[in-house]
Write a protein that holds these residues in place. Structure first.
Motif, PDB file in Angstrom:
ATOM      1  N   ILE A 245     -15.265  19.967   5.751  1.00  0.00           N
ATOM      2  CA  ILE A 245     -16.646  19.843   5.257  1.00  0.00           C
ATOM      3  C   ILE A 245     -16.583  19.825   3.737  1.00  0.00           C
ATOM      4  O   ILE A 245     -16.315  20.848   3.092  1.00  0.00           O
ATOM      5  N   PHE A 246     -16.820  18.635   3.205  1.00  0.00           N
ATOM      6  CA  PHE A 246     -16.645  18.390   1.772  1.00  0.00           C
ATOM      7  C   PHE A 246     -17.641  19.225   0.951  1.00  0.00           C
ATOM      8  O   PHE A 246     -18.851  19.144   1.168  1.00  0.00           O
ATOM      9  N   MET A 247     -17.106  20.036   0.039  1.00  0.00           N
ATOM     10  CA  MET A 247     -17.916  20.804  -0.914  1.00  0.00           C
ATOM     11  C   MET A 247     -18.975  21.691  -0.225  1.00  0.00           C
ATOM     12  O   MET A 247     -20.081  21.843  -0.739  1.00  0.00           O
ATOM     13  N   LEU A 248     -18.601  22.237   0.930  1.00  0.00           N
ATOM     14  CA  LEU A 248     -19.615  23.005   1.680  1.00  0.00           C
ATOM     15  C   LEU A 248     -20.154  24.192   0.877  1.00  0.00           C
ATOM     16  O   LEU A 248     -21.354  24.429   0.841  1.00  0.00           O
ATOM     17  N   ARG A 249     -19.248  24.917   0.212  1.00  0.00           N
ATOM     18  CA  ARG A 249     -19.721  26.113  -0.516  1.00  0.00           C
ATOM     19  C   ARG A 249     -20.705  25.740  -1.617  1.00  0.00           C
ATOM     20  O   ARG A 249     -21.696  26.448  -1.849  1.00  0.00           O
ATOM     21  N   GLU A 250     -20.434  24.607  -2.274  1.00  0.00           N
ATOM     22  CA  GLU A 250     -21.329  24.149  -3.347  1.00  0.00           C
ATOM     23  C   GLU A 250     -22.698  23.774  -2.774  1.00  0.00           C
ATOM     24  O   GLU A 250     -23.739  24.055  -3.383  1.00  0.00           O
ATOM     25  N   HIS A 251     -22.699  23.145  -1.597  1.00  0.00           N
ATOM     26  CA  HIS A 251     -23.979  22.796  -0.955  1.00  0.00           C
ATOM     27  C   HIS A 251     -24.758  24.058  -0.584  1.00  0.00           C
ATOM     28  O   HIS A 251     -25.977  24.113  -0.751  1.00  0.00           O
TER      29      HIS A 251
ATOM     30  N   GLU B  35     -22.612  33.549   6.838  1.00  0.00           N
ATOM     31  CA  GLU B  35     -23.182  33.288   8.176  1.00  0.00           C
ATOM     32  C   GLU B  35     -23.604  31.830   8.315  1.00  0.00           C
ATOM     33  O   GLU B  35     -23.413  31.220   9.371  1.00  0.00           O
ATOM     34  N   ILE B  36     -24.168  31.281   7.255  1.00  0.00           N
ATOM     35  CA  ILE B  36     -24.582  29.863   7.323  1.00  0.00           C
ATOM     36  C   ILE B  36     -23.341  28.970   7.439  1.00  0.00           C
ATOM     37  O   ILE B  36     -23.309  28.027   8.233  1.00  0.00           O
ATOM     38  N   ILE B  37     -22.320  29.271   6.645  1.00  0.00           N
ATOM     39  CA  ILE B  37     -21.080  28.479   6.714  1.00  0.00           C
ATOM     40  C   ILE B  37     -20.526  28.514   8.139  1.00  0.00           C
ATOM     41  O   ILE B  37     -20.183  27.482   8.713  1.00  0.00           O
ATOM     42  N   ASN B  38     -20.481  29.713   8.721  1.00  0.00           N
ATOM     43  CA  ASN B  38     -19.966  29.833  10.092  1.00  0.00           C
ATOM     44  C   ASN B  38     -20.816  29.058  11.090  1.00  0.00           C
ATOM     45  O   ASN B  38     -20.290  28.457  12.034  1.00  0.00           O
ATOM     46  N   ALA B  39     -22.131  29.065  10.882  1.00  0.00           N
ATOM     47  CA  ALA B  39     -23.025  28.348  11.805  1.00  0.00           C
ATOM     48  C   ALA B  39     -22.801  26.836  11.702  1.00  0.00           C
ATOM     49  O   ALA B  39     -22.813  26.127  12.721  1.00  0.00           O
ATOM     50  N   VAL B  40     -22.576  26.338  10.484  1.00  0.00           N
ATOM     51  CA  VAL B  40     -22.313  24.897  10.305  1.00  0.00           C
ATOM     52  C   VAL B  40     -21.004  24.537  11.014  1.00  0.00           C
ATOM     53  O   VAL B  40     -20.931  23.549  11.771  1.00  0.00           O
ATOM     54  N   VAL B  41     -19.970  25.361  10.799  1.00  0.00           N
ATOM     55  CA  VAL B  41     -18.662  25.113  11.423  1.00  0.00           C
ATOM     56  C   VAL B  41     -18.799  25.126  12.955  1.00  0.00           C
ATOM     57  O   VAL B  41     -18.307  24.233  13.652  1.00  0.00           O
ATOM     58  N   GLU B  42     -19.511  26.114  13.469  1.00  0.00           N
ATOM     59  CA  GLU B  42     -19.664  26.248  14.928  1.00  0.00           C
ATOM     60  C   GLU B  42     -20.443  25.068  15.519  1.00  0.00           C
ATOM     61  O   GLU B  42     -20.113  24.578  16.602  1.00  0.00           O
TER      62      GLU B  42
ATOM     63  N   ARG C 123     -11.128  14.087   1.638  1.00  0.00           N
ATOM     64  CA  ARG C 123     -10.411  14.534   2.841  1.00  0.00           C
ATOM     65  C   ARG C 123      -9.407  15.644   2.542  1.00  0.00           C
ATOM     66  O   ARG C 123      -8.686  16.091   3.423  1.00  0.00           O
ATOM     67  N   ASP C 124      -9.374  16.076   1.311  1.00  0.00           N
ATOM     68  CA  ASP C 124      -8.413  17.094   0.890  1.00  0.00           C
ATOM     69  C   ASP C 124      -8.977  18.488   1.222  1.00  0.00           C
ATOM     70  O   ASP C 124     -10.064  18.838   0.763  1.00  0.00           O
ATOM     71  N   PRO C 125      -8.230  19.283   2.019  1.00  0.00           N
ATOM     72  CA  PRO C 125      -8.727  20.610   2.389  1.00  0.00           C
ATOM     73  C   PRO C 125      -9.064  21.488   1.179  1.00  0.00           C
ATOM     74  O   PRO C 125      -9.899  22.395   1.280  1.00  0.00           O
ATOM     75  N   ALA C 126      -8.465  21.180   0.025  1.00  0.00           N
ATOM     76  CA  ALA C 126      -8.747  21.969  -1.179  1.00  0.00           C
ATOM     77  C   ALA C 126     -10.193  21.782  -1.644  1.00  0.00           C
ATOM     78  O   ALA C 126     -10.725  22.612  -2.382  1.00  0.00           O
ATOM     79  N   ASN C 127     -10.828  20.703  -1.203  1.00  0.00           N
ATOM     80  CA  ASN C 127     -12.188  20.407  -1.656  1.00  0.00           C
ATOM     81  C   ASN C 127     -13.258  20.700  -0.609  1.00  0.00           C
ATOM     82  O   ASN C 127     -14.363  20.164  -0.676  1.00  0.00           O
ATOM     83  N   GLY C 128     -12.915  21.531   0.369  1.00  0.00           N
ATOM     84  CA  GLY C 128     -13.916  21.799   1.394  1.00  0.00           C
ATOM     85  C   GLY C 128     -13.531  22.927   2.329  1.00  0.00           C
ATOM     86  O   GLY C 128     -12.623  23.715   2.027  1.00  0.00           O
TER      87      GLY C 128
END
Ligand code: PXG
Length: 298
Positions: free
Chosen positions: A45-51, A72-79, A287-292
Protein backbone atom coordinates in the motif's frame (compact mmCIF):
# COMPACT_ATOMS: atom_id res chain seq x y z
CA UNK A 1 -20.92 -16.02 -9.81
CA UNK A 2 -17.79 -14.41 -8.54
CA UNK A 3 -17.69 -13.54 -4.86
CA UNK A 4 -19.04 -10.10 -3.99
CA UNK A 5 -16.39 -7.67 -2.74
CA UNK A 6 -16.53 -6.87 0.97
CA UNK A 7 -16.79 -3.33 2.28
CA UNK A 8 -15.62 -2.39 5.77
CA UNK A 9 -18.05 -0.27 7.78
CA UNK A 10 -17.27 0.41 11.46
CA UNK A 11 -15.48 -2.87 12.07
CA UNK A 12 -17.88 -5.11 10.12
CA UNK A 13 -17.54 -6.46 6.58
CA UNK A 14 -20.57 -6.24 4.28
CA UNK A 15 -21.01 -7.56 0.74
CA UNK A 16 -20.95 -4.63 -1.71
CA UNK A 17 -24.71 -4.87 -2.42
CA UNK A 18 -25.48 -4.56 1.30
CA UNK A 19 -22.89 -1.92 2.16
CA UNK A 20 -24.83 1.26 2.96
CA UNK A 21 -25.05 4.20 5.34
CA UNK A 22 -28.13 6.14 6.44
CA UNK A 23 -29.61 8.96 4.34
CA UNK A 24 -29.41 10.95 7.61
CA UNK A 25 -25.60 10.70 7.53
CA UNK A 26 -24.26 14.25 7.30
CA UNK A 27 -21.70 13.00 4.81
CA UNK A 28 -24.66 12.48 2.47
CA UNK A 29 -26.71 15.50 3.55
CA UNK A 30 -23.89 18.06 3.71
CA UNK A 31 -20.69 16.54 2.35
CA UNK A 32 -19.57 16.62 5.99
CA UNK A 33 -16.70 14.16 6.13
CA UNK A 34 -13.18 13.44 4.93
CA UNK A 35 -11.63 10.82 2.69
CA UNK A 36 -8.50 9.40 1.14
CA UNK A 37 -7.90 7.67 -2.17
CA UNK A 38 -5.00 5.20 -1.86
CA UNK A 39 -3.34 2.65 -4.17
CA UNK A 40 -1.96 -0.80 -3.56
CA UNK A 41 0.72 -1.95 -6.00
CA UNK A 42 1.74 -5.60 -6.00
CA UNK A 43 0.75 -6.12 -2.37
CA UNK A 44 2.28 -2.86 -1.10
CA UNK A 45 0.00 0.00 0.00
CA UNK A 46 1.86 2.97 -1.39
CA UNK A 47 2.46 5.76 1.16
CA UNK A 48 -0.26 4.43 3.45
CA UNK A 49 1.07 6.12 6.59
CA UNK A 50 1.21 9.48 4.81
CA UNK A 51 -2.40 9.05 3.65
CA UNK A 52 -3.52 8.19 7.18
CA UNK A 53 -1.69 11.23 8.59
CA UNK A 54 -3.45 13.46 6.04
CA UNK A 55 -6.82 11.87 6.87
CA UNK A 56 -6.33 12.77 10.54
CA UNK A 57 -5.23 16.30 9.62
CA UNK A 58 -8.34 16.77 7.45
CA UNK A 59 -10.51 15.41 10.28
CA UNK A 60 -8.86 17.75 12.77
CA UNK A 61 -9.55 20.74 10.52
CA UNK A 62 -13.29 19.96 10.51
CA UNK A 63 -13.31 18.89 14.19
CA UNK A 64 -14.32 15.35 13.31
CA UNK A 65 -13.24 12.69 15.75
CA UNK A 66 -12.07 9.45 14.16
CA UNK A 67 -13.01 6.69 16.63
CA UNK A 68 -9.90 4.62 15.89
CA UNK A 69 -6.15 4.96 16.27
CA UNK A 70 -3.99 5.32 13.18
CA UNK A 71 -2.66 1.78 13.71
CA UNK A 72 -6.22 0.42 13.90
CA UNK A 73 -7.11 2.11 10.61
CA UNK A 74 -3.96 0.75 8.95
CA UNK A 75 -4.84 -2.75 10.16
CA UNK A 76 -8.42 -2.38 8.91
CA UNK A 77 -7.20 -1.33 5.43
CA UNK A 78 -4.80 -4.30 5.32
CA UNK A 79 -7.52 -6.71 6.49
CA UNK A 80 -10.03 -5.42 3.92
CA UNK A 81 -7.52 -6.01 1.11
CA UNK A 82 -6.74 -9.49 2.42
CA UNK A 83 -10.40 -10.47 2.65
CA UNK A 84 -10.89 -9.29 -0.92
CA UNK A 85 -7.66 -11.00 -2.00
CA UNK A 86 -6.44 -7.89 -3.77
CA UNK A 87 -2.80 -7.22 -4.71
CA UNK A 88 -3.42 -4.23 -6.99
CA UNK A 89 -6.20 -2.09 -5.70
CA UNK A 90 -7.73 1.33 -5.37
CA UNK A 91 -8.72 2.02 -1.77
CA UNK A 92 -11.30 4.59 -0.73
CA UNK A 93 -11.19 5.41 2.97
CA UNK A 94 -14.07 7.61 4.10
CA UNK A 95 -14.95 9.03 7.52
CA UNK A 96 -18.32 10.77 7.66
CA UNK A 97 -19.80 12.89 10.45
CA UNK A 98 -22.42 10.17 10.91
CA UNK A 99 -26.17 10.21 11.48
CA UNK A 100 -27.72 13.47 12.69
CA UNK A 101 -30.94 15.35 12.17
CA UNK A 102 -31.85 17.48 9.16
CA UNK A 103 -30.18 20.57 10.62
CA UNK A 104 -26.50 21.01 9.93
CA UNK A 105 -25.35 21.16 13.58
CA UNK A 106 -22.52 18.57 13.70
CA UNK A 107 -23.03 18.14 17.48
CA UNK A 108 -26.18 16.15 16.67
CA UNK A 109 -24.01 13.49 15.04
CA UNK A 110 -22.86 11.25 17.84
CA UNK A 111 -20.95 8.59 15.90
CA UNK A 112 -18.83 9.07 12.82
CA UNK A 113 -18.82 6.31 10.21
CA UNK A 114 -15.57 4.74 9.02
CA UNK A 115 -15.82 3.09 5.60
CA UNK A 116 -13.18 1.26 3.56
CA UNK A 117 -13.97 0.35 -0.03
CA UNK A 118 -11.41 -1.60 -2.08
CA UNK A 119 -11.63 -2.32 -5.77
CA UNK A 120 -9.25 -3.87 -8.28
CA UNK A 121 -7.08 -1.01 -9.58
CA UNK A 122 -8.46 0.42 -12.76
CA UNK A 123 -5.94 1.23 -15.42
CA UNK A 124 -7.16 4.76 -15.96
CA UNK A 125 -4.99 5.26 -19.01
CA UNK A 126 -3.25 2.81 -21.31
CA UNK A 127 0.50 3.19 -21.78
CA UNK A 128 -0.05 4.88 -25.18
CA UNK A 129 -2.65 7.26 -23.76
CA UNK A 130 -0.23 8.09 -20.96
CA UNK A 131 2.54 8.92 -23.41
CA UNK A 132 0.19 10.94 -25.62
CA UNK A 133 -0.63 13.14 -22.65
CA UNK A 134 -3.84 14.87 -21.65
CA UNK A 135 -5.47 18.15 -22.58
CA UNK A 136 -6.48 20.77 -20.04
CA UNK A 137 -8.60 23.90 -20.15
CA UNK A 138 -8.11 26.73 -17.69
CA UNK A 139 -11.35 26.73 -15.75
CA UNK A 140 -13.39 29.84 -14.97
CA UNK A 141 -14.16 28.20 -11.62
CA UNK A 142 -11.60 29.33 -9.03
CA UNK A 143 -10.18 26.99 -6.40
CA UNK A 144 -11.82 27.63 -3.02
CA UNK A 145 -9.83 30.02 -0.87
CA UNK A 146 -7.56 28.84 1.93
CA UNK A 147 -9.81 30.66 4.41
CA UNK A 148 -12.87 28.86 3.02
CA UNK A 149 -13.44 25.26 1.92
CA UNK A 150 -9.81 24.90 0.86
CA UNK A 151 -8.78 21.67 -0.79
CA UNK A 152 -6.01 21.47 1.79
CA UNK A 153 -8.82 19.69 3.62
CA UNK A 154 -9.60 16.51 1.71
CA UNK A 155 -13.30 16.75 2.43
CA UNK A 156 -16.33 15.07 0.91
CA UNK A 157 -17.32 18.40 -0.65
CA UNK A 158 -15.96 18.24 -4.21
CA UNK A 159 -18.43 20.56 -5.95
CA UNK A 160 -15.70 23.13 -6.56
CA UNK A 161 -13.79 20.51 -8.56
CA UNK A 162 -16.89 19.03 -10.17
CA UNK A 163 -17.95 22.42 -11.59
CA UNK A 164 -14.53 22.74 -13.22
CA UNK A 165 -14.65 19.13 -14.45
CA UNK A 166 -18.02 19.82 -16.12
CA UNK A 167 -16.52 22.81 -17.84
CA UNK A 168 -13.65 20.62 -19.13
CA UNK A 169 -16.05 17.94 -20.36
CA UNK A 170 -18.18 20.52 -22.15
CA UNK A 171 -15.08 21.91 -23.83
CA UNK A 172 -13.96 18.44 -24.94
CA UNK A 173 -10.83 18.51 -22.76
CA UNK A 174 -9.63 15.81 -20.37
CA UNK A 175 -9.50 18.01 -17.29
CA UNK A 176 -9.24 21.59 -16.05
CA UNK A 177 -6.56 23.69 -14.40
CA UNK A 178 -7.98 25.66 -11.50
CA UNK A 179 -6.58 29.05 -10.52
CA UNK A 180 -6.70 30.52 -7.03
CA UNK A 181 -8.69 33.69 -6.35
CA UNK A 182 -5.68 35.84 -7.34
CA UNK A 183 -5.26 34.08 -10.67
CA UNK A 184 -2.25 31.89 -9.83
CA UNK A 185 -2.25 28.23 -10.85
CA UNK A 186 -3.44 25.93 -8.05
CA UNK A 187 -4.00 22.39 -9.38
CA UNK A 188 -6.45 20.45 -11.55
CA UNK A 189 -9.78 19.07 -10.36
CA UNK A 190 -8.13 16.04 -8.75
CA UNK A 191 -4.39 16.21 -9.40
CA UNK A 192 -1.47 18.46 -8.56
CA UNK A 193 0.36 20.18 -11.37
CA UNK A 194 4.04 20.68 -12.20
CA UNK A 195 5.87 22.68 -14.85
CA UNK A 196 9.39 22.23 -16.20
CA UNK A 197 11.22 25.24 -17.65
CA UNK A 198 14.90 25.16 -18.61
CA UNK A 199 15.36 21.96 -16.62
CA UNK A 200 13.89 23.39 -13.41
CA UNK A 201 10.78 21.78 -11.94
CA UNK A 202 8.14 23.90 -10.17
CA UNK A 203 4.78 23.29 -8.50
CA UNK A 204 2.37 25.68 -6.73
CA UNK A 205 2.30 25.85 -2.91
CA UNK A 206 -0.73 24.83 -0.81
CA UNK A 207 -1.39 28.56 -0.19
CA UNK A 208 -3.18 28.46 -3.57
CA UNK A 209 -5.73 26.13 -1.96
CA UNK A 210 -4.24 23.09 -3.70
CA UNK A 211 -4.29 19.77 -1.91
CA UNK A 212 -0.85 18.86 -0.55
CA UNK A 213 -0.84 15.68 -2.61
CA UNK A 214 0.97 12.58 -1.43
CA UNK A 215 2.09 11.83 -5.00
CA UNK A 216 3.20 15.47 -5.35
CA UNK A 217 5.40 15.21 -2.24
CA UNK A 218 6.80 11.87 -3.41
CA UNK A 219 7.59 13.19 -6.90
CA UNK A 220 9.27 16.30 -5.45
CA UNK A 221 11.54 14.09 -3.33
CA UNK A 222 12.19 11.71 -6.22
CA UNK A 223 13.10 14.56 -8.59
CA UNK A 224 15.52 16.02 -6.03
CA UNK A 225 17.13 12.60 -5.58
CA UNK A 226 17.60 12.43 -9.35
CA UNK A 227 19.46 15.75 -9.17
CA UNK A 228 16.80 18.16 -10.41
CA UNK A 229 16.15 21.54 -8.89
CA UNK A 230 12.57 21.58 -7.55
CA UNK A 231 10.78 24.77 -6.54
CA UNK A 232 7.50 25.27 -4.72
CA UNK A 233 6.36 28.68 -5.91
CA UNK A 234 3.56 30.68 -7.44
CA UNK A 235 2.99 29.93 -11.11
CA UNK A 236 1.09 32.21 -13.51
CA UNK A 237 -1.14 30.93 -16.33
CA UNK A 238 1.45 32.42 -18.74
CA UNK A 239 4.21 30.27 -17.23
CA UNK A 240 1.99 27.23 -17.50
CA UNK A 241 1.26 27.78 -21.18
CA UNK A 242 4.89 28.53 -22.05
CA UNK A 243 6.48 25.73 -20.03
CA UNK A 244 8.74 23.17 -21.74
CA UNK A 245 6.90 20.34 -19.99
CA UNK A 246 3.79 20.07 -17.83
CA UNK A 247 2.66 17.03 -15.90
CA UNK A 248 0.08 16.21 -13.25
CA UNK A 249 0.33 13.87 -10.27
CA UNK A 250 -2.23 12.01 -8.19
CA UNK A 251 -3.04 8.66 -6.68
CA UNK A 252 -5.29 7.72 -9.60
CA UNK A 253 -3.38 9.51 -12.34
CA UNK A 254 0.13 8.67 -11.02
CA UNK A 255 2.27 10.90 -13.29
CA UNK A 256 0.63 12.06 -16.52
CA UNK A 257 2.07 14.37 -19.16
CA UNK A 258 -0.04 17.36 -20.24
CA UNK A 259 0.33 18.14 -23.94
CA UNK A 260 -2.35 20.77 -24.45
CA UNK A 261 -3.47 23.67 -22.25
CA UNK A 262 -6.24 26.12 -23.22
CA UNK A 263 -5.73 25.23 -26.89
CA UNK A 264 -1.92 25.79 -26.79
CA UNK A 265 0.45 22.90 -27.43
CA UNK A 266 2.83 22.29 -24.52
CA UNK A 267 6.49 22.04 -25.61
CA UNK A 268 6.65 19.87 -28.71
CA UNK A 269 3.27 18.26 -28.00
CA UNK A 270 4.72 15.04 -26.61
CA UNK A 271 5.58 13.85 -23.10
CA UNK A 272 8.77 15.68 -22.09
CA UNK A 273 12.13 14.10 -21.20
CA UNK A 274 12.03 14.88 -17.50
CA UNK A 275 8.38 13.81 -17.25
CA UNK A 276 9.23 10.48 -18.89
CA UNK A 277 12.17 9.91 -16.57
CA UNK A 278 10.00 10.56 -13.51
CA UNK A 279 7.23 8.28 -14.85
CA UNK A 280 9.71 5.48 -15.39
CA UNK A 281 11.17 5.77 -11.89
CA UNK A 282 7.76 6.13 -10.28
CA UNK A 283 6.64 2.80 -11.75
CA UNK A 284 9.43 1.07 -9.82
CA UNK A 285 9.27 3.12 -6.63
CA UNK A 286 5.54 2.60 -6.02
CA UNK A 287 6.18 -1.15 -5.77
CA UNK A 288 9.08 -0.80 -3.36
CA UNK A 289 8.20 -2.08 0.15
CA UNK A 290 10.26 0.81 1.56
CA UNK A 291 7.59 3.21 0.30
CA UNK A 292 4.54 1.56 1.78
CA UNK A 293 2.90 -1.04 3.97
CA UNK A 294 2.95 -4.74 3.08
CA UNK A 295 -0.41 -6.50 2.92
CA UNK A 296 0.74 -10.13 2.72
CA UNK A 297 3.55 -11.91 4.55
CA UNK A 298 6.36 -13.19 2.28
N1 PXG B 1 -5.67 17.60 -5.73
C1 PXG B 1 -6.94 17.24 -5.44
C2 PXG B 1 -8.00 18.28 -5.35
C3 PXG B 1 -7.23 15.89 -5.23
O1 PXG B 1 -8.48 15.53 -4.95
C4 PXG B 1 -4.90 15.36 -5.63
C5 PXG B 1 -4.68 16.70 -5.82
C6 PXG B 1 -3.75 14.39 -5.68
O2 PXG B 1 -3.40 13.99 -4.38
P1 PXG B 1 -2.72 12.58 -4.06
O3 PXG B 1 -2.54 12.58 -2.59
O4 PXG B 1 -3.68 11.53 -4.56
O5 PXG B 1 -1.44 12.53 -4.79
C7 PXG B 1 -6.20 14.92 -5.34
C8 PXG B 1 -6.48 13.48 -5.18
C9 PXG B 1 -8.71 9.69 -7.99
C10 PXG B 1 -9.19 10.73 -7.08
O6 PXG B 1 -9.49 8.77 -8.32
C11 PXG B 1 -8.27 11.49 -6.43
C12 PXG B 1 -8.69 12.45 -5.57
C13 PXG B 1 -10.05 12.65 -5.38
C14 PXG B 1 -10.96 11.90 -6.05
C15 PXG B 1 -10.55 10.92 -6.91
O7 PXG B 1 -7.55 9.77 -8.38
N2 PXG B 1 -7.82 13.20 -4.86
Amino acid sequence: MSKEPLVYINGEYYPKSKAAVSVYDHGFLYGDGVFEGIREYDGIIFMLREHIDRLYDSAKAIMLEIPMTKEEIINAVVETLRRNELRDAYIRLVVTRGVGDLGLDPRKCKNSNVIIITEPALTLYSKEAKLKGISLIISSVRRDRVDATTHQIKSMNYLNSILAKLEAINAGADDAVMLDDRGFVAETTSTNIFIVKNGIIATPPPTTGALPGITRAFVMRLAKRLGYHVEEREITPFELITADEVFVTGTGAEILPVTKIAGRTVGDGKAGKITLRLMERFEKECRDPANGVKVYPD
